[in-house]
Design a protein around this motif. Structure first.
Motif, PDB file in Angstrom:
ATOM      1  N   ARG A 288     -70.411   2.174  13.779  1.00  0.00           N
ATOM      2  CA  ARG A 288     -69.120   2.827  13.575  1.00  0.00           C
ATOM      3  C   ARG A 288     -69.320   4.107  12.772  1.00  0.00           C
ATOM      4  O   ARG A 288     -69.991   4.106  11.747  1.00  0.00           O
ATOM      5  N   LEU A 289     -68.731   5.188  13.226  1.00  0.00           N
ATOM      6  CA  LEU A 289     -68.774   6.437  12.468  1.00  0.00           C
ATOM      7  C   LEU A 289     -67.716   6.464  11.388  1.00  0.00           C
ATOM      8  O   LEU A 289     -67.870   7.123  10.375  1.00  0.00           O
ATOM      9  N   THR A 290     -66.612   5.777  11.612  1.00  0.00           N
ATOM     10  CA  THR A 290     -65.535   5.800  10.639  1.00  0.00           C
ATOM     11  C   THR A 290     -64.958   4.405  10.494  1.00  0.00           C
ATOM     12  O   THR A 290     -64.953   3.606  11.421  1.00  0.00           O
TER      13      THR A 290
ATOM     14  N   TRP B 228     -62.225  13.067  21.145  1.00  0.00           N
ATOM     15  CA  TRP B 228     -62.238  12.536  22.517  1.00  0.00           C
ATOM     16  C   TRP B 228     -61.014  13.049  23.272  1.00  0.00           C
ATOM     17  O   TRP B 228     -61.116  13.426  24.443  1.00  0.00           O
ATOM     18  N   ASN B 229     -59.877  13.076  22.589  1.00  0.00           N
ATOM     19  CA  ASN B 229     -58.662  13.602  23.229  1.00  0.00           C
ATOM     20  C   ASN B 229     -58.825  15.071  23.600  1.00  0.00           C
ATOM     21  O   ASN B 229     -58.390  15.503  24.678  1.00  0.00           O
ATOM     22  N   ASP B 230     -59.460  15.851  22.719  1.00  0.00           N
ATOM     23  CA  ASP B 230     -59.715  17.263  23.021  1.00  0.00           C
ATOM     24  C   ASP B 230     -60.630  17.398  24.239  1.00  0.00           C
ATOM     25  O   ASP B 230     -60.415  18.263  25.099  1.00  0.00           O
ATOM     26  N   ALA B 231     -61.652  16.561  24.300  1.00  0.00           N
ATOM     27  CA  ALA B 231     -62.588  16.603  25.424  1.00  0.00           C
ATOM     28  C   ALA B 231     -61.885  16.312  26.744  1.00  0.00           C
ATOM     29  O   ALA B 231     -62.204  16.909  27.784  1.00  0.00           O
ATOM     30  N   GLN B 232     -60.913  15.419  26.709  1.00  0.00           N
ATOM     31  CA  GLN B 232     -60.153  15.113  27.928  1.00  0.00           C
ATOM     32  C   GLN B 232     -59.366  16.340  28.401  1.00  0.00           C
ATOM     33  O   GLN B 232     -59.222  16.573  29.608  1.00  0.00           O
ATOM     34  N   ARG B 233     -58.874  17.113  27.480  1.00  0.00           N
ATOM     35  CA  ARG B 233     -58.161  18.331  27.867  1.00  0.00           C
ATOM     36  C   ARG B 233     -59.104  19.356  28.488  1.00  0.00           C
ATOM     37  O   ARG B 233     -58.738  20.088  29.413  1.00  0.00           O
ATOM     38  N   TYR B 234     -60.328  19.410  27.980  1.00  0.00           N
ATOM     39  CA  TYR B 234     -61.305  20.337  28.544  1.00  0.00           C
ATOM     40  C   TYR B 234     -61.649  19.959  29.989  1.00  0.00           C
ATOM     41  O   TYR B 234     -61.675  20.824  30.868  1.00  0.00           O
ATOM     42  N   VAL B 235     -61.885  18.672  30.251  1.00  0.00           N
ATOM     43  CA  VAL B 235     -62.224  18.296  31.629  1.00  0.00           C
ATOM     44  C   VAL B 235     -61.024  18.481  32.559  1.00  0.00           C
ATOM     45  O   VAL B 235     -61.198  18.820  33.733  1.00  0.00           O
TER      46      VAL B 235
ATOM     47  N   HIS C 153     -63.579   5.291  20.984  1.00  0.00           N
ATOM     48  CA  HIS C 153     -64.397   5.470  22.178  1.00  0.00           C
ATOM     49  C   HIS C 153     -65.857   5.572  21.785  1.00  0.00           C
ATOM     50  O   HIS C 153     -66.196   5.899  20.636  1.00  0.00           O
ATOM     51  N   ARG C 154     -66.702   5.279  22.748  1.00  0.00           N
ATOM     52  CA  ARG C 154     -68.139   5.260  22.507  1.00  0.00           C
ATOM     53  C   ARG C 154     -68.709   6.668  22.386  1.00  0.00           C
ATOM     54  O   ARG C 154     -68.209   7.627  22.972  1.00  0.00           O
TER      55      ARG C 154
ATOM     56  N   ASP D 179     -60.867  11.671  16.083  1.00  0.00           N
ATOM     57  CA  ASP D 179     -61.802  12.207  15.092  1.00  0.00           C
ATOM     58  C   ASP D 179     -62.417  13.529  15.549  1.00  0.00           C
ATOM     59  O   ASP D 179     -62.874  13.657  16.697  1.00  0.00           O
ATOM     60  N   ARG D 180     -62.452  14.475  14.635  1.00  0.00           N
ATOM     61  CA  ARG D 180     -63.120  15.764  14.858  1.00  0.00           C
ATOM     62  C   ARG D 180     -64.159  15.932  13.752  1.00  0.00           C
ATOM     63  O   ARG D 180     -63.813  16.187  12.604  1.00  0.00           O
ATOM     64  N   LEU D 181     -65.429  15.789  14.121  1.00  0.00           N
ATOM     65  CA  LEU D 181     -66.520  15.827  13.149  1.00  0.00           C
ATOM     66  C   LEU D 181     -67.572  16.841  13.574  1.00  0.00           C
ATOM     67  O   LEU D 181     -67.729  17.129  14.765  1.00  0.00           O
ATOM     68  N   ASN D 182     -68.324  17.349  12.603  1.00  0.00           N
ATOM     69  CA  ASN D 182     -69.320  18.372  12.917  1.00  0.00           C
ATOM     70  C   ASN D 182     -70.637  17.798  13.430  1.00  0.00           C
ATOM     71  O   ASN D 182     -71.621  18.525  13.577  1.00  0.00           O
TER      72      ASN D 182
END
Length: 301
Positions: free
Chosen positions: A15-17, A147-154, A260-261, A286-289
Motif C-alpha cells: 500500500r502506498l497510502t 488514476w482518475n486523471d489518467a482515465q481522462r488522458y486516455v 487501483h493497482r 492520489d497524486r504523488l511524485n
C-alpha cells in the motif's frame, strides 16, 4: 532535485497510502466505475477504420504530434506472480497462475511524458500546470497524476484518434514487462548496474528524481522503463492475492475500486519493488511524485 527520504514509500503490504475510513470512500468506487465506463463508451463508439496489419515489435503513432509512440506486443501466455523462494516475494504475488493473452495489443514505448500530458492540457481535456517537483518537463515522465486523471488522458486519446486507448490491465503489464522472461527482473535474476532508476540501481538519478524516458535499455519487447523510474497506474482494483483472478489478461474490476493497482516501482524503490512480479496500490485520487502511467491500445486487426 529532492531526496526520496521526503517522499512516500511502499511498505511490505504494497500500500502506498493508508487512509482513514471516511464517508466519501463509498463514492470513490462509483466515481471510478463512471470514469471507466465513460472511457469504454467513448473509445468503443468513436468511428475509426481498421488498422493496417501490424507486426510484433513494430512501433507506430496514430498522429505525428501529441500521441505516444506505441509498440505492438504479441499474443502469448506466461506465468503471473512469483514463487515463494524468489527474493522479495510477497504473499499478494501468489499463487502463481497461467495467463493467456489471445490477441496482440499495443503499449506505449515509454511512460507518458510531460510533453504529451501538456498537449492534452492545452486542448482542455487534462488538468493543466501539473507540478514536476523540479524534475523538468518535456521527456520526463508526467508525475502527480491520479488514476482518475489518467482515465481522462486516455479518453482524450480516444477522442482525437478514434482508436481504443486505455490503461493496461495488471496482467498485461506484467506480461509486457517480462517480455518472454520468467526471471526476477526483465533483464535477469541479478540486479546488475544501471539497468533502471531505483534506490541502489547505479544510475545518476537513483533515489533522487525521475529520469528522462528511454534512459535505459529496452526489454525484449522494445519497451523502456517497465520497472523503476515511476510507479505506473493500471486498470485493476486491488486484491490481497491471486485467488481466482482473470486468466485471459483482462482487468480485475471487483473489490475496493476506490484504489487501483500500481506496477513497476519508482526512483525511490528498493530492489524488491522493481521485480517483475511486484505489486503496489494507491487511492484513485492520489497524486504523488513517484506515480505516472503508460497507455495501451486495442488493435483492430
Amino acid at each position: 532535485m529532492r531526496s526520496h527520504r521526503n517522499h512516500p514509500q511502499v511498505p511490505a503490504d504494497g500500500r502506498l497510502t493508508e487512509r482513514a475510513q471516511l464517508p466519501e470512500e463509498f463514492m470513490k468506487p462509483l466515481l471510478g466505475l463512471i470514469l471507466t465506463l465513460s472511457v469504454v463508451l467513448l473509445c468503443e463508439y468513436m468511428p475509426a477504420g481498421a488498422d493496417e496489419p501490424l507486426k510484433h515489435g513494430q512501433s507506430f503513432k496514430d498522429r505525428t504530434t501529441d500521441c505516444p509512440e506505441m509498440v505492438v506486443i504479441p499474443a502469448g501466455s506466461f506465468t503471473m506472480g512469483s514463487p515463494q523462494y524468489e527474493p522479495g516475494h510477497k504473499k499478494d504475488e501468489a499463487p502463481q497462475h497461467n495467463v493467456t493473452i489471445a490477441k496482440p495489443f499495443a503499449v506505449s514505448k515509454f511512460e507518458v511524458t510531460f510533453a504529451e500530458w501538456d498537449a492534452c492540457a492545452a486542448h482542455g481535456d487534462c488538468i493543466p500546470n501539473v507540478d514536476d517537483h523540479g524534475c523538468g518537463r518535456d521527456r520526463q515522465p508526467v508525475i502527480n497524476v491520479s488514476w482518475n486523471d489518467a482515465q481522462r488522458y486516455v479518453a482524450w486519446l480516444c477522442k482525437i484518434t478514434g482508436k481504443t486507448y486505455r490503461l493496461l490491465s495488471e496482467a498485461e503489464y506484467e506480461y509486457a514487462a517480462r517480455a518472454g522472461t520468467q526471471t526476477v527482473y526483465p533483464w535477469g535474476d541479478e540486479t546488475g548496474t544501471n539497468n533502471a532508476n531505483c534506490s541502489g540501481c547505479g544510475s545518476k538519478w537513483d533515489a533522487t528524481q525521475t529520469a528522462p524516458v528511454g534512459s535505459f535499455r529496452p526489454n525484449q519487447f522494445g519497451l523502456h522503463d517497465m520497472v523503476g523510474n515511476v510507479w505506473e497506474w493500471v486498470e485493476d482494483c486491488p486484491h490481497e492475492d491471486y485467488d481466482q483472478p482473470p486468466v485471459d489478461g483482462s482487468a480485475w474490476m471487483t473489490g475496493n475500486c476506490g484504489q487501483h493497482r500500481l506496477r513497476g516501482g519508482s526512483w525511490a524503490s528498493l530492489f524488491d519493488e522493481i521485480r517483475s512480479a511486484n505489486r503496489g496500490r494507491s487511492a484513485a485520487t492520489d497524486r504523488l511524485n513517484i506515480i505516472s502511467f503508460r497507455v495501451a491500445r486495442t488493435l483492430d486487426q
